[in-house]
Write an enzyme that holds these catalytic residues in place. Structure first.
Site, PDB file in Angstrom:
ATOM      1  N   ASP A 516      -4.991   1.954  -8.307  1.00  9.93           N
ATOM      2  CA  ASP A 516      -4.212   3.190  -8.433  1.00  9.93           C
ATOM      3  C   ASP A 516      -5.045   4.350  -7.865  1.00  9.93           C
ATOM      4  O   ASP A 516      -6.225   4.166  -7.538  1.00  9.93           O
ATOM      5  CB  ASP A 516      -3.929   3.396  -9.935  1.00  9.93           C
ATOM      6  CG  ASP A 516      -2.843   4.421 -10.198  1.00  9.93           C
ATOM      7  OD1 ASP A 516      -2.162   4.847  -9.251  1.00  9.93           O
ATOM      8  OD2 ASP A 516      -2.661   4.788 -11.383  1.00  9.93           O
ATOM      9  N   GLU A 519      -5.067   7.374  -2.896  1.00 11.50           N
ATOM     10  CA  GLU A 519      -4.581   8.136  -1.712  1.00 11.50           C
ATOM     11  C   GLU A 519      -5.725   8.751  -0.906  1.00 11.50           C
ATOM     12  O   GLU A 519      -5.555   8.893   0.299  1.00 11.50           O
ATOM     13  CB  GLU A 519      -3.605   9.220  -2.176  1.00 11.50           C
ATOM     14  CG  GLU A 519      -2.321   8.658  -2.753  1.00 11.50           C
ATOM     15  CD  GLU A 519      -2.495   7.967  -4.105  1.00 11.50           C
ATOM     16  OE1 GLU A 519      -3.428   8.340  -4.837  1.00 11.50           O
ATOM     17  OE2 GLU A 519      -1.716   7.048  -4.401  1.00 11.50           O
ATOM     18  N   ASP A 592       4.668   7.345  -9.341  1.00 11.93           N
ATOM     19  CA  ASP A 592       5.082   8.003 -10.589  1.00 11.93           C
ATOM     20  C   ASP A 592       6.513   8.540 -10.512  1.00 11.93           C
ATOM     21  O   ASP A 592       6.735   9.731 -10.277  1.00 11.93           O
ATOM     22  CB  ASP A 592       4.102   9.134 -10.926  1.00 11.93           C
ATOM     23  CG  ASP A 592       2.695   8.600 -11.180  1.00 11.93           C
ATOM     24  OD1 ASP A 592       2.533   7.365 -11.287  1.00 11.93           O
ATOM     25  OD2 ASP A 592       1.769   9.419 -11.267  1.00 11.93           O
TER      26      ASP A 592
END
Ligand SMILES: *[C@@H]1O[C@H](CO)[C@@H](O)[C@H](O)[C@H]1NC(C)=O
Ligand SMILES: *[C@@H]1O[C@H](CO)[C@@H](O)[C@H](O)[C@H]1NC(C)=O
Ligand SMILES: *[C@@H]1O[C@H](CO)[C@@H](O)[C@H](O)[C@H]1NC(C)=O
Ligand SMILES: *[C@@H]1O[C@H](CO)[C@@H](O)[C@H](O)[C@H]1NC(C)=O
Ligand SMILES: *[C@@H]1O[C@H](CO)[C@@H](O)[C@H](O)[C@H]1NC(C)=O
Length: 724
Positions: A516, A519, A592
């Site tokens: 997770d 990015e 999300d």
């Protein structure tokens, strides 16, 4: 987009006659390509164009400086191998026209010298053309600032104009050496864990960015080019956006943005970049599908404009109106390296794209079952109770997940000493029921000299550096953190070794991994990501590799799980951030989302878009991650999710508990039925994944893929096919 400096610079160029001319005298025929120079008629600076015919009806076009000041970043590791080229020959070279043919397949290139344009023809049909709107744009690398004036004098009017813009922005403080590299972020509170608020800070709006020359990058190096897709009014792809399946016309200032960002509760119908980027666009019309793969890992913007072209029908007094879609690509940095995929049918396009970037990794069968996740399952007892709940309510499931709270203070590869005292015992319990465990492993590493992973990586120099050569430090879940530089092959190898059973204490062979925040997410930073002048392996700036960061973490994680099993077992790795080729390493999810009906609805076009961009193993959090779904929404979400490739229920730390049996007998019954339908379909899904792996057919497909001649299917996004 007007906040993005390279966009503003490129928009000074208006569609019309190209400034570039091809120098037909410079044409050289090589074994694998044709090379020629084009020259900018204003500044007289030449560019080198290389054209390749690649096996399987693909053309590749590369445009670079003839003698660049510093080599530009070329995306490594995305192409699975150097593509096999076919010989081109010159069929005609006169009167400002160059025609190249490829003997083994019926295809041709027509190059017009002035203005420079290329038309690609397949079986007598002009499929697409390049630079028709004259938007080829190429910023040449510049020496450091003190020498810039001399250079501008020896160069052209265009060059001087660009220089002026820079200087103005230097003065206004928006750009330039004296301005801070990133504008300060306002309105974000420091977030020092442990903080149970469960709110990730929202991304601030895009900022002006410094693009002043720095030691590792001599000045702006933005690039752009336009393509016209003849006869096409339906274009798809370029995930990830919470948008419709059919790409929309962009007006000024709202290009589709490809820039991986952590956007908590991202908006719907927004062309802003979110977690992943695949710079691959597909165009479809009744008798042909084609594709444009723009291999670039820096920030990229794509403009789309469908229009009607009036054509005279030869030999008759009639006119015919045909659609055409113009697509303009702009990237912050790099060279132009674009693959033009000629189809002709949708499955040819999927094969052609997979020939370049690889096919979907074949998932282990268990990972196609139902996954139960929550931020967080509190402790070993909680895991045991939830696991037993599935048996008590006779609901099948395969995998239980642990989010960040299972670790010792967000130190990945560790277990909370109180709550997860006996991780092996917990896994043995799951093993007895043939179930699996997935744990989260994020790329940020807590700055803590007592944490072995940190101290080892620090000693070895494995973190991303900042401009001044020290380890970059940013804030993330553990507080102050450094970020592993996964672009470095040595770091990936070392990281993969961390998954060995003897290194990762408390792990067993039923433990799989979820990456997770890759990015990468950096709290309290512009747009919640790493500053663009951070420095990676090979002295490349972060801006060059930004969209590849998550791709590399998933690659290293998958490699680690394969190694751990002595090369025997297929890994399962879920990633939030992705790039072209991420399909080789596992699954992705849409991040999300929110427990609202609109997010359930948008999950379908989002997953279809990701699927046709090569990543078949994708899903959206069932129930919606943020907030609390009303029971009917949760039930409907299970019914929809059961037919999506990756099927996981997940909830935020602030959301109420929502295990499938908490909403009354009737709702439990309907959810049980939906999950059982999923299990009934497992053999079919497994076979579809086998086909995705071997022949690149997407598992979840838009209707037009199966009904390519039926116009009424081209925009459908509330129905889809699983296989045929
Ligand atoms: C081009 O191909 C020919 C014939 O296959 C071969 O002899 C020659 O060495 C090749 N040239 C280069 C530069 O690869
Ligand atoms: C884009 O604009 C053209 C021309 O106005 C229109 O025909 C087309 O339907 C639009 N495309 C989409 C997806 O809205
Ligand atoms: C598709 O249709 C167009 C126009 O009807 C025609 O010119 C072209 O040759 C066709 N292409 C193929 C691949 O059949
Ligand atoms: C942009 O295009 C090509 C792809 O390889 C590449 O050479 C260039 O380095 C890319 N730039 C970046 C920053 O990815
Ligand atoms: C680089 O990082 C160090 C901490 O590792 C910090 O002290 C320094 O201020 C940073 N420099 C820049 C230019 O950000």
């Amino acid at each position: 987009c007007n906040h993005i400096a390279f966009y503003r610079r490129q928009k000074l160029l208006h569609p019309g006659k190209s400034l570039y001319q091809a120098l037909l005298d410079s044409v050289t025929l090589c074994n694998d390509s044709v090379k020629l120079q084009i020259i900018n008629e204003k500044n007289k600076v030449p560019l080198l164009v290389e054209i390749y015919a690649i096996e399987g009806n693909i053309f590749r076009l590369k445009i670079n400086e003839v003698s660049p000041l510093k080599s530009r970043y070329e995306v490594p590791d995305v192409l699975i191998k150097e593509p096999t080229t076919q010989r081109l020959s010159i069929a005609q070279k006169e009167a400002g026209i160059l025609v190249l043919t490829c003997a083994s397949e019926d295809r041709k290139l027509h190059i017009t010298a002035n203005p420079f344009q290329i038309e690609l023809e397949s079986k007598g049909e002009t499929v697409l053309s390049v630079n028709t709107n004259g938007l080829l744009y190429f910023e040449h690398l510049q020496p450091p600032p003190q020498n810039r004036c001399e250079i501008s004098i020896s160069h052209s009017a265009v060059f001087v104009m660009l220089l002026k813009i820079n200087q103005q922005e230097f003065r206004s403080g928006a750009l330039g050496a004296s301005a801070p590299q990133e504008a300060p972020v306002v309105g974000l509170k420091p977030r020092d864990p442990p903080d149970p608020a469960g709110q990730k800070p929202r991304a601030p709006p895009p900022h002006h960015r410094a693009e002043a020359p720095s030691p590792s990058r001599p000045g702006p190096s933005s690039i752009g080019l336009d393509f016209s897709l003849h006869g096409c009014e339906h274009v798809y792809g370029i995930p990830e956006h919470a948008e419709t399946l059919l790409l929309k016309n962009t007006s000024d200032d709202d290009a589709y943005r490809l820039f991986n960002l952590d956007v908590y509760g991202h908006k719907i119908h927004d062309k802003m970049g979110i977690y992943g980027s695949v710079p691959f666009l597909l165009a479809h019309k009744p008798n042909r599908t084609s594709g444009i793969f723009w291999l670039n890992s820096s920030e990229t913007l794509v403009e789309i404009n469908t229009k009607a072209i009036v054509k005279l029908i030869f030999g008759r007094e009639r006119q015919r109106v045909v659609p055409q879609t113009d697509v303009r690509w702009m990237s912050e940095s790099g060279i132009i390296d674009v693959f033009l995929l000629m189809g002709p049918n949708p499955f040819d396009i999927f094969k052609q794209y997979a020939q370049l970037t690889g096919t979907q990794a074949l998932p282990p069968l268990f990972s196609l079952g139902y996954h139960q996740c929550r931020w967080n399952y509190e402790d070993e007892q909680d895991v045991k109770t939830v696991d037993a709940g599935f048996d008590e309510h006779d609901i099948p499931y395969d995998v239980i997940w642990l989010d960040i709270e299972h670790t010792e203070g967000k130190r990945y590869f560790t277990w909370d000493k109180k709550k997860f005292q006996h991780p092996k015992r917990m896994q043995e319990l799951l093993t007895r029921k043939k179930r699996k465990l997935v744990v989260i492993i994020d790329p940020h590493i807590k700055v803590d000299p007592m944490y072995t992973l940190y101290s080892q990586a620090k000693k070895k120099g494995y973190f991303v550096k900042n401009r001044t050569g020290q380890d970059f430090e940013g804030i993330c879940w553990p507080g102050s953190s450094s970020y592993l530089d996964f672009t470095n092959p040595d770091v990936r190898e070392w990281y993969a070794d961390q998954f060995a059973f003897k290194s990762y204490k408390g792990s067993t062979d039923i433990l799989f991994v979820w990456n997770d925040m890759n990015e990468p997410s950096v709290f309290k930073a512009a747009e919640l990501t790493m500053q663009r002048d951070a420095v990676h392996h090979g002295n490349w700036e972060h801006r060059e590799v930004h969209n590849l960061y998550g791709f590399y973490q998933q690659m290293a994680t998958a490699e680690g799980l394969i190694k751990r099993s002595g090369g025997q077992k297929r890994p399962f790795v879920l990633t939030r951030s992705f790039f072209a080729g991420s399909q080789k390493y596992g699954a992705v999810w849409t991040g999300d989302n929110v427990a609202e009906w609109s997010y359930l609805k948008i999950s379908i076009p989002m997953l279809l878009t990701i699927s046709i961009a090569g990543i078949s193993f994708c899903g959206a959090d069932v129930g919606g991650f943020i907030g609390d779904p009303e029971p009917e929404l949760l039930v409907r979400w299970y019914q929809a999710g059961a037919y999506q490739p990756f099927f996981r229920g997940h909830a935020n730390i602030e959301s109420k508990r929502r295990e499938p049996w908490l909403f009354g007998d009737e709702n439990t019954r309907i959810i049980r039925e939906a999950i059982r339908e999923r299990y009934t379909l497992l053999p079919y899904l497994y076979s579809l994944f086998y086909r995705a792996h071997t022949t690149a057919e997407p598992v979840m497909r838009p209707l037009w893929v199966e009904f390519p001649k039926e116009q009424e299917t081209f925009g459908v996004e509330d129905e889809y096919m699983l296989g045929k």
